[in-house]
Every structure is written in structure tokens, then in C-alpha cells.
Design a protein around this motif. Structure first.
Motif, PDB file in Angstrom:
ATOM      1  N   THR A 173      -6.523  -6.757   3.045  1.00 28.65           N
ATOM      2  CA  THR A 173      -6.056  -5.393   2.826  1.00 28.65           C
ATOM      3  C   THR A 173      -4.810  -5.115   3.654  1.00 28.65           C
ATOM      4  OG1 THR A 173      -7.629  -4.616   4.503  1.00 28.65           O
ATOM      5  CG2 THR A 173      -8.313  -4.483   2.183  1.00 28.65           C
ATOM      6  N   ILE A 174      -3.792  -5.929   3.490  1.00 28.35           N
ATOM      7  CA  ILE A 174      -2.504  -5.740   4.152  1.00 28.35           C
ATOM      8  C   ILE A 174      -1.493  -5.331   3.091  1.00 28.35           C
ATOM      9  CG2 ILE A 174      -0.641  -6.874   5.438  1.00 28.35           C
ATOM     10  CD1 ILE A 174      -2.693  -8.751   6.618  1.00 28.35           C
ATOM     11  N   LEU A 175      -0.818  -4.226   3.339  1.00 21.78           N
ATOM     12  CA  LEU A 175       0.150  -3.725   2.372  1.00 21.78           C
ATOM     13  C   LEU A 175       1.557  -4.231   2.638  1.00 21.78           C
ATOM     14  CD1 LEU A 175      -0.979  -0.002   1.973  1.00 21.78           C
ATOM     15  CD2 LEU A 175      -1.067  -1.779   0.234  1.00 21.78           C
ATOM     16  N   ASN A 176       1.901  -4.420   3.921  1.00 21.43           N
ATOM     17  CA  ASN A 176       3.257  -4.820   4.294  1.00 21.43           C
ATOM     18  C   ASN A 176       3.210  -5.923   5.338  1.00 21.43           C
ATOM     19  OD1 ASN A 176       4.686  -2.544   2.830  1.00 21.43           O
ATOM     20  ND2 ASN A 176       3.386  -1.376   4.234  1.00 21.43           N
ATOM     21  N   ALA A 177       4.284  -6.711   5.390  1.00 19.51           N
ATOM     22  CA  ALA A 177       4.355  -7.804   6.355  1.00 19.51           C
ATOM     23  C   ALA A 177       4.306  -7.302   7.788  1.00 19.51           C
ATOM     24  CB  ALA A 177       5.632  -8.611   6.126  1.00 19.51           C
ATOM     25  N   SER A 178       4.744  -6.060   8.019  1.00 19.74           N
ATOM     26  CA  SER A 178       4.748  -5.510   9.377  1.00 19.74           C
ATOM     27  C   SER A 178       3.338  -5.252   9.901  1.00 19.74           C
ATOM     28  CB  SER A 178       5.548  -4.203   9.410  1.00 19.74           C
ATOM     29  OG  SER A 178       4.973  -3.240   8.538  1.00 19.74           O
ATOM     30  N   GLU A 179       2.318  -5.365   9.036  1.00 22.11           N
ATOM     31  CA  GLU A 179       0.956  -5.109   9.457  1.00 22.11           C
ATOM     32  C   GLU A 179       0.272  -6.358  10.002  1.00 22.11           C
ATOM     33  OE1 GLU A 179      -0.905  -3.334   6.090  1.00 22.11           O
ATOM     34  OE2 GLU A 179       0.241  -1.473   6.240  1.00 22.11           O
ATOM     35  N   LYS A 180       1.070  -7.401  10.271  1.00 23.85           N
ATOM     36  CA  LYS A 180       0.559  -8.598  10.935  1.00 23.85           C
ATOM     37  C   LYS A 180       1.632  -9.083  11.896  1.00 23.85           C
ATOM     38  CE  LYS A 180      -1.899 -12.912   9.997  1.00 23.85           C
ATOM     39  NZ  LYS A 180      -2.401 -13.836   8.951  1.00 23.85           N
ATOM     40  N   ASN A 181       1.220  -9.573  13.056  1.00 21.40           N
ATOM     41  CA  ASN A 181       2.201  -9.918  14.093  1.00 21.40           C
ATOM     42  C   ASN A 181       2.715 -11.347  14.003  1.00 21.40           C
ATOM     43  OD1 ASN A 181      -0.130 -11.230  14.960  1.00 21.40           O
ATOM     44  ND2 ASN A 181       0.304 -10.881  17.137  1.00 21.40           N
ATOM     45  N   ASN A 182       2.463 -12.019  12.892  1.00 22.43           N
ATOM     46  CA  ASN A 182       3.071 -13.334  12.667  1.00 22.43           C
ATOM     47  C   ASN A 182       3.404 -13.482  11.183  1.00 22.43           C
ATOM     48  OD1 ASN A 182       0.709 -14.376  11.257  1.00 22.43           O
ATOM     49  ND2 ASN A 182      -0.254 -14.637  13.262  1.00 22.43           N
ATOM     50  N   GLU A 183       3.999 -14.611  10.832  1.00 19.74           N
ATOM     51  CA  GLU A 183       4.479 -14.808   9.458  1.00 19.74           C
ATOM     52  C   GLU A 183       3.467 -15.523   8.572  1.00 19.74           C
ATOM     53  OE1 GLU A 183       7.265 -13.572   8.251  1.00 19.74           O
ATOM     54  OE2 GLU A 183       7.599 -12.630  10.202  1.00 19.74           O
TER      55      GLU A 183
END
Length: 271
Positions: A8-18
Motif C-alpha cells: 500500500t505505497i502510493l509514491n516512491a517517497s513513502e519508502k526510504n530506499n529504491e
């Protein structure tokens, strides 16, 4: 609706790695858009889960999704991210009656430019005490007087738009019912026509104000969806809301205390 899952992640900014599953992100975004859901802004935290390792992976996998209708009905709702305590998940706290009604401030309404007498109102408002000679204090006094006068002038000219529209529609309905039973008198016919024109004008003003407050520029004023505009404006207001201020070791949460803290910090930059 509360969503909580590793996908349930909408954007890449919602995780601290790639290390992202972009296909799942796209599918989840499509689900949110298809069901016309709004992701409530979370105060206090950026992520809601950690793998608890030394070089931690952090993600926001818990969120609250609501419908536009729910958001409009609960305009005082504020979502906070809390301490994870003994868990690897951060719980969320959704307050439905958050007291974040700041003192009403002056807002220049673009719709005033369309009203007759605006230029005259500005000329009448742009005055100040001739005893004030300092240019900066004089300019401040001019702005304050103009803001107060225009606010009063605009309220008298426009009034409560929603209430005026409701009153006009009620009268139109009564005249419609009367017309089904008999021929309207010339005065009643004229009143019905004027009321319909008034509703159109007030609706245009309402859309202009909603468009200005929502800051949506990609829709034409005539095509405005008022519910959408109010939802976006409310979302911006919630996002800009400052829930608490830390002064030394004290955490200030009440509105008066926050105002006092900001005032003291402005007057004394060393605070």
C-alpha cells in the motif's frame, strides 16, 4: 477505510530506499483513483513501519483513505502518526473534532472584481490617519484599513452565498408549485425570473471563490465541481495545520499557546 500492507505505497517517497515494486504501486494508485478515495495527510511522521534493523528500511504502509463526501462532512478531522512503542508499526490516531479554527484573517476574493462598485470601495478604503508620518507605519495602516473595509463591503454585497442560494431556490420552488395551479401574476413572474438569474450569479461567485481557495488551475471556472474544490481546499488546510509547537522542553498544543509561542519567537529571534 484503513489500508495497511507492504504493497500500500502510493509514491516512491513513502519508502526510504529504491527497492520498490512499482507495478504494485501503480495497481494500488489505480485502485484509489477508481474508487475516488482521498489519502488523508498524516501529521507527525513520514513512515509507519520499520524493519527494526540498524540500517532500517522505513515505509508508509498504513494510511487512511476516505471518500470525498466523508471528507466534506468531517472537515475538522486530523490524522496523527503515533509512537511505534513495542511494535514495528506506528499506530494512527484520527481525531474527528480537532480544534484548529484560527482567527479569521483577511482574504482577498477574486469575485469582488466582478462586482459593481469595487473601484469606489477601494478608494474609500485606502485612507489612514494623517498624523501617521512614518512611511512604513502609514502603509501598514492603509493595508489594515483597506482589508477591514473590503471585508465588510464584500460581506454586504455577497453575504452568505449558500444561504442566499437556498433561500432563492425555496422561493422558486413555491412559485413553481403556484404556477402549476394558476397563472402567475406579473410581479410573481418577474420575481421568479430575477431569482433564477440571482441563483446563476451566486453559483458563479461560489465557483470563483472555491477555485481560488483550492488553487486548482487546470479546470475552467464554469466547469468547476464545487465539492471537488472544497475537498482540495480542506485538504490543503489540514496539511498546513500545525498540531503542536515545542518551546524548550514543553509541547504546546492549544491554539492560544501556539500563537503566543510564534509571537515570542518573532519578537525575539534568540528564543
Amino acid at each position: 477505510m484503513v489500508a495497511g500492507d507492504f504493497n500500500t505505497i502510493l509514491n516512491a517517497s513513502e519508502k526510504n530506499n529504491e527497492n520498490l515494486d512499482r507495478n504494485m504501486m501503480q495497481r494500488f494508485r489505480a485502485f484509489v483513483h477508481e474508487h475516488e478515495l482521498k489519502d488523508l495527510y498524516m501529521h507527525g511522521r513520514t513512515y509507519t513501519w520499520s524493519n527494526e534493523r540498524e540500517r532500517a528500511t522505513l515505509t508508509r504502509i498504513v494510511r487512511v483513505l476516505v471518500s470525498v463526501d466523508w471528507d466534506l462532512q468531517h472537515f475538522d478531522a486530523v490524522l496523527h502518526g503515533l509512537s511505534s512503542s513495542v511494535s514495528d508499526h506506528a499506530p494512527l490516531h484520527l481525531a474527528l473534532n480537532a480544534a484548529f479554527r484560527p482567527k479569521r484573517r483577511f482574504r482577498f476574493e477574486n469575485c469582488w472584481l466582478k462586482l459593481d462598485g469595487f473601484d469606489e470601495a477601494v478608494k474609500e478604503a485606502w485612507v489612514c490617519d494623517p498624523a501617521i508620518v512614518d512611511p512604513f507605519r502609514r502603509l501598514d495602516a492603509l493595508f489594515r484599513n483597506a482589508a477591514e473595509h473590503l471585508q465588510s463591503w464584500g460581506q454586504k454585497r455577497v453575504g452568505n452565498i449558500k444561504l442566499n442560494i437556498a433561500i432563492a431556490n425555496t422561493l422558486i420552488l413555491r412559485l413553481d408549485v403556484a404556477q402549476e395551479r394558476r397563472t402567475l401574476t406579473p410581479v410573481e413572474f418577474w420575481l421568479r425570473r430575477m431569482l433564477k438569474q440571482s441563483v446563476l450569479g451566486l453559483a458563479s461567485v461560489e465557483r470563483t471563490m472555491a477555485r481560488q481557495r483550492s488553487r486548482i488551475r487546470w479546470l475552467r471556472e464554469g466547469d468547476a465541481n464545487t465539492s471537488l474544490f472544497h475537498a482540495v481546499a480542506n485538504g490543503r488546510r489540514v496539511k498546513n495545520y500545525i498540531a503542536s509547537v515545542k518551546v524548550g522542553e514543553e509541547l504546546v498544543t492549544d491554539q492560544e499557546g501556539k500563537v503566543e509561542a510564534f509571537t515570542e519567537a518573532f519578537d525575539d529571534p534568540q528564543v
